[in-house]
Design an enzyme around this catalytic site. Structure first.
Site, PDB file in Angstrom:
ATOM      1  N   SER A 145       0.859  -1.199   0.000  1.00 53.86           N
ATOM      2  CA  SER A 145       0.000   0.000   0.000  1.00 53.86           C
ATOM      3  C   SER A 145       0.885   1.236   0.000  1.00 53.86           C
ATOM      4  O   SER A 145       1.981   1.211   0.576  1.00 53.86           O
ATOM      5  CB  SER A 145      -0.865   0.016   1.258  1.00 53.86           C
ATOM      6  OG  SER A 145      -1.518   1.262   1.395  1.00 53.86           O
ATOM      7  N   TYR A 158      -1.852   0.077  10.496  1.00 55.64           N
ATOM      8  CA  TYR A 158      -1.921  -0.396   9.107  1.00 55.64           C
ATOM      9  C   TYR A 158      -0.666   0.052   8.370  1.00 55.64           C
ATOM     10  O   TYR A 158      -0.002  -0.749   7.694  1.00 55.64           O
ATOM     11  CB  TYR A 158      -3.182   0.172   8.436  1.00 55.64           C
ATOM     12  CG  TYR A 158      -3.376  -0.226   6.984  1.00 55.64           C
ATOM     13  CD1 TYR A 158      -4.213  -1.285   6.639  1.00 55.64           C
ATOM     14  CD2 TYR A 158      -2.745   0.468   5.946  1.00 55.64           C
ATOM     15  CE1 TYR A 158      -4.414  -1.649   5.306  1.00 55.64           C
ATOM     16  CE2 TYR A 158      -2.926   0.116   4.617  1.00 55.64           C
ATOM     17  CZ  TYR A 158      -3.760  -0.938   4.290  1.00 55.64           C
ATOM     18  OH  TYR A 158      -3.946  -1.283   2.976  1.00 55.64           O
TER      19      TYR A 158
HETATM   20  N1  LIG Z   1      -8.655  -0.766  -1.453  1.00 59.58           N
HETATM   21  C1  LIG Z   1      -7.661   0.078  -1.236  1.00 59.58           C
HETATM   22  O1  LIG Z   1      -7.827   1.316  -1.242  1.00 59.58           O
HETATM   23  C2  LIG Z   1      -6.267  -0.456  -0.999  1.00 59.58           C
HETATM   24  C3  LIG Z   1      -5.196   0.436  -1.076  1.00 59.58           C
HETATM   25  C4  LIG Z   1      -3.913  -0.032  -0.853  1.00 59.58           C
HETATM   26  C5  LIG Z   1      -3.704  -1.366  -0.535  1.00 59.58           C
HETATM   27  N2  LIG Z   1      -4.775  -2.216  -0.459  1.00 59.58           N
HETATM   28  C6  LIG Z   1      -4.498  -3.609  -0.127  1.00 59.58           C
HETATM   29  O2  LIG Z   1      -5.028  -4.422  -1.128  1.00 59.58           O
HETATM   30  C7  LIG Z   1      -5.252  -5.727  -0.605  1.00 59.58           C
HETATM   31  C8  LIG Z   1      -6.623  -6.196  -1.040  1.00 59.58           C
HETATM   32  O3  LIG Z   1      -7.611  -5.378  -0.425  1.00 59.58           O
HETATM   33  P1  LIG Z   1      -8.923  -4.929  -1.201  1.00 59.58           P
HETATM   34  O4  LIG Z   1      -8.927  -3.455  -1.244  1.00 59.58           O
HETATM   35  O5  LIG Z   1      -9.051  -5.692  -2.429  1.00 59.58           O
HETATM   36  O6  LIG Z   1     -10.058  -5.313  -0.143  1.00 59.58           O
HETATM   37  P2  LIG Z   1     -11.020  -6.567  -0.022  1.00 59.58           P
HETATM   38  O7  LIG Z   1     -11.926  -6.641  -1.196  1.00 59.58           O
HETATM   39  O8  LIG Z   1     -11.624  -6.473   1.319  1.00 59.58           O
HETATM   40  O9  LIG Z   1     -10.021  -7.807  -0.106  1.00 59.58           O
HETATM   41  C9  LIG Z   1      -9.331  -8.257   0.998  1.00 59.58           C
HETATM   42  C10 LIG Z   1      -9.053  -9.718   0.786  1.00 59.58           C
HETATM   43  O10 LIG Z   1      -8.262 -10.181   1.892  1.00 59.58           O
HETATM   44  C11 LIG Z   1      -8.833 -11.390   2.359  1.00 59.58           C
HETATM   45  N3  LIG Z   1      -8.506 -11.548   3.777  1.00 59.58           N
HETATM   46  C12 LIG Z   1      -8.657 -10.664   4.771  1.00 59.58           C
HETATM   47  N4  LIG Z   1      -8.237 -11.208   5.932  1.00 59.58           N
HETATM   48  C13 LIG Z   1      -7.819 -12.460   5.632  1.00 59.58           C
HETATM   49  C14 LIG Z   1      -7.292 -13.529   6.402  1.00 59.58           C
HETATM   50  N5  LIG Z   1      -7.093 -13.418   7.722  1.00 59.58           N
HETATM   51  N6  LIG Z   1      -6.979 -14.678   5.765  1.00 59.58           N
HETATM   52  C15 LIG Z   1      -7.187 -14.813   4.430  1.00 59.58           C
HETATM   53  N7  LIG Z   1      -7.671 -13.833   3.657  1.00 59.58           N
HETATM   54  C16 LIG Z   1      -7.988 -12.684   4.268  1.00 59.58           C
HETATM   55  C17 LIG Z   1     -10.336 -11.255   2.096  1.00 59.58           C
HETATM   56  O11 LIG Z   1     -10.922 -12.523   1.956  1.00 59.58           O
HETATM   57  P3  LIG Z   1     -11.796 -13.266   3.072  1.00 59.58           P
HETATM   58  O12 LIG Z   1     -12.611 -12.228   3.760  1.00 59.58           O
HETATM   59  O13 LIG Z   1     -12.576 -14.235   2.243  1.00 59.58           O
HETATM   60  O14 LIG Z   1     -10.815 -13.937   3.970  1.00 59.58           O
HETATM   61  C18 LIG Z   1     -10.319 -10.565   0.741  1.00 59.58           C
HETATM   62  O15 LIG Z   1     -10.198 -11.523  -0.287  1.00 59.58           O
HETATM   63  C19 LIG Z   1      -5.088  -5.617   0.908  1.00 59.58           C
HETATM   64  O16 LIG Z   1      -3.825  -6.124   1.280  1.00 59.58           O
HETATM   65  C20 LIG Z   1      -5.150  -4.122   1.144  1.00 59.58           C
HETATM   66  O17 LIG Z   1      -4.435  -3.744   2.283  1.00 59.58           O
HETATM   67  C21 LIG Z   1      -6.054  -1.799  -0.679  1.00 59.58           C
END
Ligand SMILES: NC(=O)c1ccc[n+]([C@@H]2O[C@H](COP(=O)([O-])OP(=O)(O)OC[C@H]3O[C@@H](n4cnc5c(N)ncnc54)[C@H](OP(=O)(O)O)[C@@H]3O)[C@@H](O)[C@H]2O)c1
Length: 288
Positions: A145, A158
């Site tokens: 991130s 975070y």
């Molecule tokens: N969206 C943003 O603005 C943004 C910005 C920068 C970085 N990111 C990063 O991008 C990545 C994906 O996030 P996203 O934005 O796509 O959100 P998201 O749709 O909520 O995806 C998060 C994913 O992580 C999985 N997850 C969470 N806790 C877990 C655990 N304990 N074990 C296994 N899987 C787990 C969830 O699956 P389950 O719930 O099925 O376990 C889901 O598939 C994350 O690392 C986040 O920090 C996001």
């Protein structure tokens, strides 16, 4: 999404941990479109199996919680037992955080964030490494991130956990690179996914449905910060992962690929130019 399908990953076996929604789901979909055999992992079985079903017979779902090392090991083992190899691992599991004052931080929050973002990633690298070393090739990509590079964008715990992941990427890269295995990360800026609603306490299944509704608010807030206009979607991030897992990036190792519309490069020039009249007026007042 308008992607040209090239079949560049024909025969490639990939696992996306955190692939049940958001960025991970978009990465799994794009890699599958390009010919990869996909192992999708996460905790939500219904969402994971539904996605695997949409991707076709060369995709499957494995339930895994990244805070349990044995679950992560089982994802890698499943890929190897069922498909005979593991060419790439994408670590996309992540949990939400709200920005707030450091004086209000709950210390448990750091352990929770670190367990998923750093511990989960370390477990993935640890268990993929022997397989990929044995093959003499492999690519590991972690979704980090810009919060790991810039302060003030998200919660303290975070940010700290994502900064840890950026360095873990480098430390694993110099170890595994000698064995033909590359380790890189992607740092997205704000992306329209359910994670933001989850951070506000909304149930994950409901949170996923809020991603589209975020577009106008994101675009308005980000005008001050993001030179490229609009609000990023998971499909804006997925091609970076495709490039990093493919041989097109074969000499890229230990790199953090920022996908943030230029936020971390600096503020949009128009914002600075918009301030000039006020500064000019102050100068005029001081010199007359
Ligand atoms: N969206 C943003 O603005 C943004 C910005 C920068 C970085 N990111 C990063 O991008 C990545 C994906 O996030 P996203 O934005 O796509 O959100 P998201 O749709 O909520 O995806 C998060 C994913 O992580 C999985 N997850 C969470 N806790 C877990 C655990 N304990 N074990 C296994 N899987 C787990 C969830 O699956 P389950 O719930 O099925 O376990 C889901 O598939 C994350 O690392 C986040 O920090 C996001």
């Amino acid at each position: 999404m308008e992607e040209s399908v090239t079949g560049v990953l024909e025969g490639h076996v990939s696992a996306v941990i955190g692939g049940t929604s958001g960025i991970g789901a978009a990465v799994a979909s794009l890699l599958a479109e390009e010919g990869a055999i996909m192992v999708i992992a996460g905790r939500r079985q219904k969402e994971g199996e539904a996605l695997a079903g949409r991707l076709g017979p060369d995709a499957c779902f494995v339930g895994a919680d990244v805070t349990r090392e044995s679950d992560v090991a089982a994802v890698v083992a499943h890929a190897v037992e069922r498909y005979g190899r593991l060419d790439s691992l994408v670590n996309s599991a992540g949990v939400a955080a709200m920005a707030g004052h450091v004086a209000d931080v709950e210390l448990d929050e750091l352990s929770r964030m670190t367990a998923v973002h750093a511990g989960g990633v370390l477990a993935g690298i640890k268990h993929a490494a022997p397989v990929m070393i044995g093959q003499g090739s492999g690519s590991i990509v972690t979704v980090a991130s810009i919060g790991g590079r810039l302060a003030g964008w998200t919660g303290h715990a975070y940010s700290a956990s994502k900064a840890a992941v950026l360095h873990l990427t480098r430390s694993a890269a110099v170890d595994l690179g000698e064995h033909g295995v590359r380790v890189n990360s992607i740092s997205p800026g704000p992306v329209r996914t359910g994670v933001h609603a989850e951070g506000a306490g909304i149930d994950p299944a409901v949170a996923d449905r809020t991603a589209g509704a975020l577009a106008p608010a994101f675009a308005a807030v980000l005008q001050q910060w993001q030179p490229v206009r609009g609000a990023a979607t998971p499909d804006d991030v997925a091609p970076a992962a495709l490039w990093l897992v493919s041989d097109a990036s074969r000499f890229v190792n230990g790199h953090d690929l920022v996908v943030d519309g230029g936020i971390s490069a600096g503020r949009p020039l128009s914002v600075g130019l918009g301030e000039l009249p006020r500064l000019g007026a102050a100068l005029m007042a001081a010199t007359t």
